[in-house]
Scaffold this active site. Structure first.
Site, mmCIF file in Angstrom:
data_model
loop_
_atom_site.group_PDB
_atom_site.id
_atom_site.type_symbol
_atom_site.label_atom_id
_atom_site.label_comp_id
_atom_site.label_asym_id
_atom_site.label_seq_id
_atom_site.Cartn_x
_atom_site.Cartn_y
_atom_site.Cartn_z
ATOM 1 N N ALA A 1 50.361 30.656 44.571
ATOM 2 C CA ALA A 1 51.313 31.622 44.032
ATOM 3 C C ALA A 1 50.923 31.738 42.670
ATOM 4 O O ALA A 1 51.655 32.418 41.591
ATOM 5 C CB ALA A 1 52.722 30.677 43.795
ATOM 6 N N GLY A 2 49.543 32.021 42.596
ATOM 7 C CA GLY A 2 48.960 32.562 41.050
ATOM 8 C C GLY A 2 49.385 34.019 40.932
ATOM 9 O O GLY A 2 50.054 34.697 41.600
ATOM 10 N N GLY B 1 48.927 35.677 44.614
ATOM 11 C CA GLY B 1 49.841 35.633 45.297
ATOM 12 C C GLY B 1 51.263 35.965 44.829
ATOM 13 O O GLY B 1 51.950 36.572 45.681
ATOM 14 N N ARG C 1 36.853 32.878 40.427
ATOM 15 C CA ARG C 1 35.281 33.110 39.856
ATOM 16 C C ARG C 1 35.689 33.120 38.271
ATOM 17 O O ARG C 1 36.453 34.108 37.653
ATOM 18 C CB ARG C 1 34.788 34.504 40.309
ATOM 19 C CG ARG C 1 33.408 34.238 40.142
ATOM 20 C CD ARG C 1 32.401 35.065 41.250
ATOM 21 N NE ARG C 1 33.236 36.518 41.076
ATOM 22 C CZ ARG C 1 32.569 37.671 41.384
ATOM 23 N NH1 ARG C 1 30.997 37.323 41.055
ATOM 24 N NH2 ARG C 1 33.070 38.679 40.974
ATOM 25 N N ARG D 1 29.370 33.745 43.517
ATOM 26 C CA ARG D 1 30.293 33.155 44.647
ATOM 27 C C ARG D 1 29.684 32.335 45.433
ATOM 28 O O ARG D 1 30.889 31.239 45.723
ATOM 29 C CB ARG D 1 30.362 34.471 45.642
ATOM 30 C CG ARG D 1 31.297 35.608 44.982
ATOM 31 C CD ARG D 1 30.988 36.703 46.012
ATOM 32 N NE ARG D 1 31.740 38.000 45.350
ATOM 33 C CZ ARG D 1 32.772 38.427 45.015
ATOM 34 N NH1 ARG D 1 33.752 37.494 45.333
ATOM 35 N NH2 ARG D 1 33.276 39.429 44.493
ATOM 36 N N ASN E 1 36.334 25.668 46.511
ATOM 37 C CA ASN E 1 37.082 26.245 47.642
ATOM 38 C C ASN E 1 37.188 25.887 49.166
ATOM 39 O O ASN E 1 38.211 26.116 49.610
ATOM 40 C CB ASN E 1 37.005 27.929 47.348
ATOM 41 C CG ASN E 1 37.628 28.369 45.963
ATOM 42 O OD1 ASN E 1 38.312 27.492 45.072
ATOM 43 N ND2 ASN E 1 37.601 29.606 45.457
ATOM 44 N N ASN F 1 37.946 33.255 47.737
ATOM 45 C CA ASN F 1 36.481 33.377 47.614
ATOM 46 C C ASN F 1 35.757 32.108 47.624
ATOM 47 O O ASN F 1 36.210 31.130 47.532
ATOM 48 C CB ASN F 1 36.088 34.190 46.401
ATOM 49 C CG ASN F 1 36.323 35.649 46.548
ATOM 50 O OD1 ASN F 1 35.905 36.401 47.310
ATOM 51 N ND2 ASN F 1 36.783 36.372 45.490
ATOM 52 N N ARG G 1 38.355 50.285 45.754
ATOM 53 C CA ARG G 1 37.568 50.722 44.424
ATOM 54 C C ARG G 1 36.518 51.804 44.474
ATOM 55 O O ARG G 1 36.250 52.533 43.486
ATOM 56 C CB ARG G 1 36.841 49.507 44.125
ATOM 57 C CG ARG G 1 37.830 48.188 43.535
ATOM 58 C CD ARG G 1 36.783 46.997 43.339
ATOM 59 N NE ARG G 1 37.670 45.857 42.632
ATOM 60 C CZ ARG G 1 37.620 44.748 42.841
ATOM 61 N NH1 ARG G 1 36.842 43.971 43.486
ATOM 62 N NH2 ARG G 1 38.423 43.817 42.121
ATOM 63 N N HIS H 1 31.234 40.902 51.233
ATOM 64 C CA HIS H 1 32.076 41.360 50.101
ATOM 65 C C HIS H 1 31.081 41.248 48.702
ATOM 66 O O HIS H 1 30.226 40.194 48.513
ATOM 67 C CB HIS H 1 33.223 40.176 49.653
ATOM 68 C CG HIS H 1 34.281 40.593 48.627
ATOM 69 N ND1 HIS H 1 34.661 41.869 48.342
ATOM 70 C CD2 HIS H 1 34.819 39.939 47.768
ATOM 71 C CE1 HIS H 1 35.257 41.953 47.281
ATOM 72 N NE2 HIS H 1 35.714 40.755 47.220
#
Length: 328
Positions: A13-14, A17, A91, A97, A104, A129, A160, A184
């Protein structure tokens, strides 16, 4: 019998999220469950519940109806149609990454076990990531059919790319069509040949070096934001994620580049010792998740870049499996 709304759970929920939850509510795609973990240093706080309450109070102003729940309990994701996974550490400046894998992968493994237990029929969109490795971890641990596990990267990367082209051209982003493939970040495969402005080939409108500069900026777009803010982007990643959610929940059959399971497509098996991989490719997204991967003829240069990208994803998965042998 009343039709139920779609149920969309967001794990983590950051920033990403929270923004995903807001967009889901605003677009009335379904009810939202925001899941996070307690703050060890501040045990009295309940951040996901606070965010959910704050968001719910936007409803009267923004004219949306959605139930928004904040929780520490994975049991609340029961019967989710879609689960978005943003959990993991973002990151930091200067961090690759690959440095993120060890931290992660452990987090995503735990999330995957909970999704398998509580939402066994969900379609899972992974945003954490390093993306290509985390989608693989999710698929391995849940054991879900591959078409129900998807990585969000291409939707963001293309957004982007289109943004930078529109800035260069001084035209609306809505009139730019474009595609990027592969991993990515630095591994993405640009396809200027398939980029156009309302059907006009981009090569007719911009010199090659300007197109190349837009491609390079799209590749490094995440890093550029990290340098400026000291933390990862969240508005554009969540917008890319919600584009995918909407395609699935509304069964739109949108063609969106996603990290999807490939075997014979794009020569993945040939480049990966006869095994499949999750790679960024154009997909038809609908109620079944990835309903099909769209292949097309590539030039020799595009194929070379794609093979390199596949080989980097292969190395990333190799590094992940080395740290977590049970994921082999």
């Amino acid at each position: 019998m009343a039709m139920r709304r779609a149920k969309i759970s967001v794990i983590g929920a950051g920033n990403i999220g929270g923004e995903c939850a807001r967009s889901i509510a605003m677009k009335e795609l379904g009810d939202v469950v925001l899941v996070d973990i307690p703050n060890k240093d501040k045990p009295d706080l309940h951040m996901p519940r606070g965010k959910a309450l704050d968001l719910a109070c936007c409803g009267p102003v923004e004219s949306f109806d959605a139930r928004i729940t904040g929780t520490f309990d994975y049991a609340d994701i029961k019967d989710s149609d879609v689960v978005i996974v943003t959990a993991g550490v973002p990151r930091k400046p200067g961090q690759s990454r690959d440095d993120l894998v060890s931290i992660n992968a452990g987090i995503v493994k735990n999330v995957a076990q909970n999704i398998k237990q509580h939402a066994p029929n969900a379609i899972v969109i992974v945003v954490s990531n390093p993306l290509d490795a985390m989608v693989y971890v999710m698929w391995k641990v849940t054991g879900f059919p591959a078409q129900r596990v998807i990585g969000q990267a291409g939707a963001l990367d293309v957004a982007r790319y289109k943004t930078f082209l529109a800035m260069e051209l001084g035209c609306s982003v809505e009139d730019i069509q474009g595609l990027l493939l592969g991993g990515h970040g630095d591994d993405m495969v640009p396809l200027p040949r398939l980029t156009s402005v309302n059907g006009i080939p981009i090569q007719d409108l911009l010199p090659a070096e300007k197109i190349g500069a837009c491609v390079d900026r799209a590749k490094a777009g995440g890093g550029e934001v990290v340098k400026l803010m000291g933390t990862s982007a969240w508005y554009a990643p969540s917008a890319g994620t919600i584009e995918m959610v909407e395609a699935i929940v509304r069964d739109k059959k949108r063609v969106i580049p996603c990290a999807a399971w490939c075997e014979n497509e794009f020569g993945v098996k040939a480049a990966n010792n006869g095994k499949g991989l999750f790679v960024g490719v154009p997909c038809v997204l609908g109620a079944g998740g990835v309903e099909r991967v769209i292949g097309f003829n590539m030039t020799a240069d595009e194929k070379k870049f794609m093979d390199e990208s596949i080989s980097h994803v292969k190395d990333l998965i190799g590094a992940t499996v080395k740290m977590f042998p049970e994921l082999a």
